[in-house]
Design a protein around this motif. Sequence first.
Motif, PDB file in Angstrom:
ATOM      1  N   VAL A   1      -2.886   4.301  -3.101  1.00 22.05           N
ATOM      2  CA  VAL A   1      -2.644   3.411  -3.945  1.00 22.05           C
ATOM      3  C   VAL A   1      -1.914   2.124  -3.533  1.00 22.05           C
ATOM      4  O   VAL A   1      -0.973   1.931  -3.425  1.00 22.05           O
ATOM      5  N   ALA A   2      -3.207   1.489  -3.956  1.00 24.35           N
ATOM      6  CA  ALA A   2      -2.707  -0.609  -3.172  1.00 24.35           C
ATOM      7  C   ALA A   2      -1.736  -0.702  -4.504  1.00 24.35           C
ATOM      8  O   ALA A   2      -3.040  -1.133  -6.112  1.00 24.35           O
ATOM      9  N   ILE A   3      -0.905  -2.192  -4.701  1.00 24.04           N
ATOM     10  CA  ILE A   3      -0.202  -2.470  -5.604  1.00 24.04           C
ATOM     11  C   ILE A   3      -0.807  -3.713  -5.802  1.00 24.04           C
ATOM     12  O   ILE A   3      -0.457  -4.459  -4.189  1.00 24.04           O
ATOM     13  N   LEU A   4      -1.306  -4.144  -6.811  1.00 20.69           N
ATOM     14  CA  LEU A   4      -1.600  -5.345  -6.739  1.00 20.69           C
ATOM     15  C   LEU A   4      -1.089  -6.454  -6.683  1.00 20.69           C
ATOM     16  O   LEU A   4      -1.063  -7.766  -7.278  1.00 20.69           O
ATOM     17  N   ASP A   5       0.671  -6.504  -7.661  1.00 23.78           N
ATOM     18  CA  ASP A   5       1.350  -7.188  -8.136  1.00 23.78           C
ATOM     19  C   ASP A   5       2.720  -7.777  -7.291  1.00 23.78           C
ATOM     20  O   ASP A   5       3.281  -6.276  -7.442  1.00 23.78           O
ATOM     21  N   ASP A   6       3.297  -8.225  -7.049  1.00 21.84           N
ATOM     22  CA  ASP A   6       4.571  -8.709  -5.882  1.00 21.84           C
ATOM     23  C   ASP A   6       6.066  -7.554  -6.741  1.00 21.84           C
ATOM     24  O   ASP A   6       6.755  -7.610  -6.398  1.00 21.84           O
ATOM     25  N   ASN A   7       6.137  -7.914  -8.210  1.00 20.01           N
ATOM     26  CA  ASN A   7       6.856  -7.633  -8.990  1.00 20.01           C
ATOM     27  C   ASN A   7       6.818  -6.232  -8.533  1.00 20.01           C
ATOM     28  O   ASN A   7       8.093  -5.427  -8.614  1.00 20.01           O
ATOM     29  N   PHE A   8       5.803  -5.377  -9.122  1.00 20.99           N
ATOM     30  CA  PHE A   8       5.863  -3.625  -8.713  1.00 20.99           C
ATOM     31  C   PHE A   8       6.315  -3.433  -7.432  1.00 20.99           C
ATOM     32  O   PHE A   8       6.988  -2.096  -6.840  1.00 20.99           O
ATOM     33  N   ALA A   9       5.554  -4.561  -6.100  1.00 17.84           N
ATOM     34  CA  ALA A   9       5.639  -4.311  -4.856  1.00 17.84           C
ATOM     35  C   ALA A   9       7.005  -4.176  -4.349  1.00 17.84           C
ATOM     36  O   ALA A   9       7.910  -3.343  -4.201  1.00 17.84           O
ATOM     37  N   LYS A  10       7.772  -5.398  -4.926  1.00 11.84           N
ATOM     38  CA  LYS A  10       9.474  -5.123  -4.950  1.00 11.84           C
ATOM     39  C   LYS A  10      10.139  -4.139  -5.488  1.00 11.84           C
ATOM     40  O   LYS A  10      10.912  -3.525  -5.044  1.00 11.84           O
TER      41      LYS A  10
ATOM     42  N   LEU B   1       0.919  -1.425   0.187  1.00  9.42           N
ATOM     43  CA  LEU B   1      -0.228  -0.015  -0.194  1.00  9.42           C
ATOM     44  C   LEU B   1       0.980   1.305   0.184  1.00  9.42           C
ATOM     45  O   LEU B   1       1.789   1.064   0.876  1.00  9.42           O
ATOM     46  N   VAL B   2       0.261   1.901  -1.192  1.00 12.24           N
ATOM     47  CA  VAL B   2       1.182   3.311  -1.309  1.00 12.24           C
ATOM     48  C   VAL B   2       0.391   4.348  -0.660  1.00 12.24           C
ATOM     49  O   VAL B   2      -0.413   4.616  -1.455  1.00 12.24           O
ATOM     50  N   MET B   3       1.142   5.314   0.687  1.00 13.98           N
ATOM     51  CA  MET B   3      -0.093   6.360   0.764  1.00 13.98           C
ATOM     52  C   MET B   3       0.823   7.776   0.960  1.00 13.98           C
ATOM     53  O   MET B   3       1.981   7.781   0.860  1.00 13.98           O
ATOM     54  N   ALA B   4      -0.012   8.743   0.160  1.00 19.33           N
ATOM     55  CA  ALA B   4       0.460   9.533   0.583  1.00 19.33           C
ATOM     56  C   ALA B   4       0.808  10.320   1.596  1.00 19.33           C
ATOM     57  O   ALA B   4       0.372  10.223   2.448  1.00 19.33           O
ATOM     58  N   VAL B   5       2.340  10.677   1.467  1.00 17.77           N
ATOM     59  CA  VAL B   5       2.573  11.438   2.510  1.00 17.77           C
ATOM     60  C   VAL B   5       1.722  12.887   3.846  1.00 17.77           C
ATOM     61  O   VAL B   5       1.888  13.285   5.327  1.00 17.77           O
ATOM     62  N   ASP B   6       0.751  13.526   3.239  1.00 14.59           N
ATOM     63  CA  ASP B   6       0.315  14.444   3.649  1.00 14.59           C
ATOM     64  C   ASP B   6      -1.466  14.088   3.637  1.00 14.59           C
ATOM     65  O   ASP B   6      -1.986  14.771   3.767  1.00 14.59           O
ATOM     66  N   THR B   7      -1.643  12.944   3.881  1.00 13.64           N
ATOM     67  CA  THR B   7      -3.081  12.231   4.094  1.00 13.64           C
ATOM     68  C   THR B   7      -3.575  12.508   5.187  1.00 13.64           C
ATOM     69  O   THR B   7      -2.557  12.931   6.451  1.00 13.64           O
ATOM     70  N   ALA B   8      -4.834  12.786   5.795  1.00 12.44           N
ATOM     71  CA  ALA B   8      -4.862  13.675   6.988  1.00 12.44           C
ATOM     72  C   ALA B   8      -5.376  12.495   7.946  1.00 12.44           C
ATOM     73  O   ALA B   8      -5.513  11.208   7.353  1.00 12.44           O
ATOM     74  N   GLU B   9      -5.174  12.657   8.986  1.00 12.38           N
ATOM     75  CA  GLU B   9      -4.799  11.266  10.588  1.00 12.38           C
ATOM     76  C   GLU B   9      -5.832  10.537  10.284  1.00 12.38           C
ATOM     77  O   GLU B   9      -5.239   9.721  10.946  1.00 12.38           O
ATOM     78  N   ASN B  10      -7.131  10.819  10.453  1.00 10.61           N
ATOM     79  CA  ASN B  10      -8.210  10.018  10.525  1.00 10.61           C
ATOM     80  C   ASN B  10      -8.234   8.594   9.909  1.00 10.61           C
ATOM     81  O   ASN B  10      -8.111   7.762   9.644  1.00 10.61           O
TER      82      ASN B  10
END
Length: 97
Positions: free
Chosen positions: A84-93, A38-47
């Motif tokens: 953004v959720a990465i659904l593939d092992d190779n892209f995750a690596k 899971l790739v999360m933005a650095v400026d995501t709201a706390e909740n």
Amino acid sequence: MTDNQVSFALGLAQKAGKTASGDFAVRGALKAGKVKLLVMAVDTAENTRKELLFLAEQAKVEVKEYLTKAELGYAIGKAQRTAVAILDDNFAKMLKK
């Protein structure tokens, strides 16, 4: 990884159809156990951050924080994205480096 490398990798994953983005799609993919990273933005709201971290922990998915919401959306050719959720092992690596 530099921001440019992250953007490039996310763009490739999006073109390959190996991402889920948007609130409902990311949550659904996490609950279904499809997410490799899971790739999360650095400026995501706390909740929102707490909720996504909880869901990722339940699914035993690693979370990386890269880019801002605007940059994350731009990288995948869409509007602002919190995660953004990465659904593939190779892209995750690729993105874990």
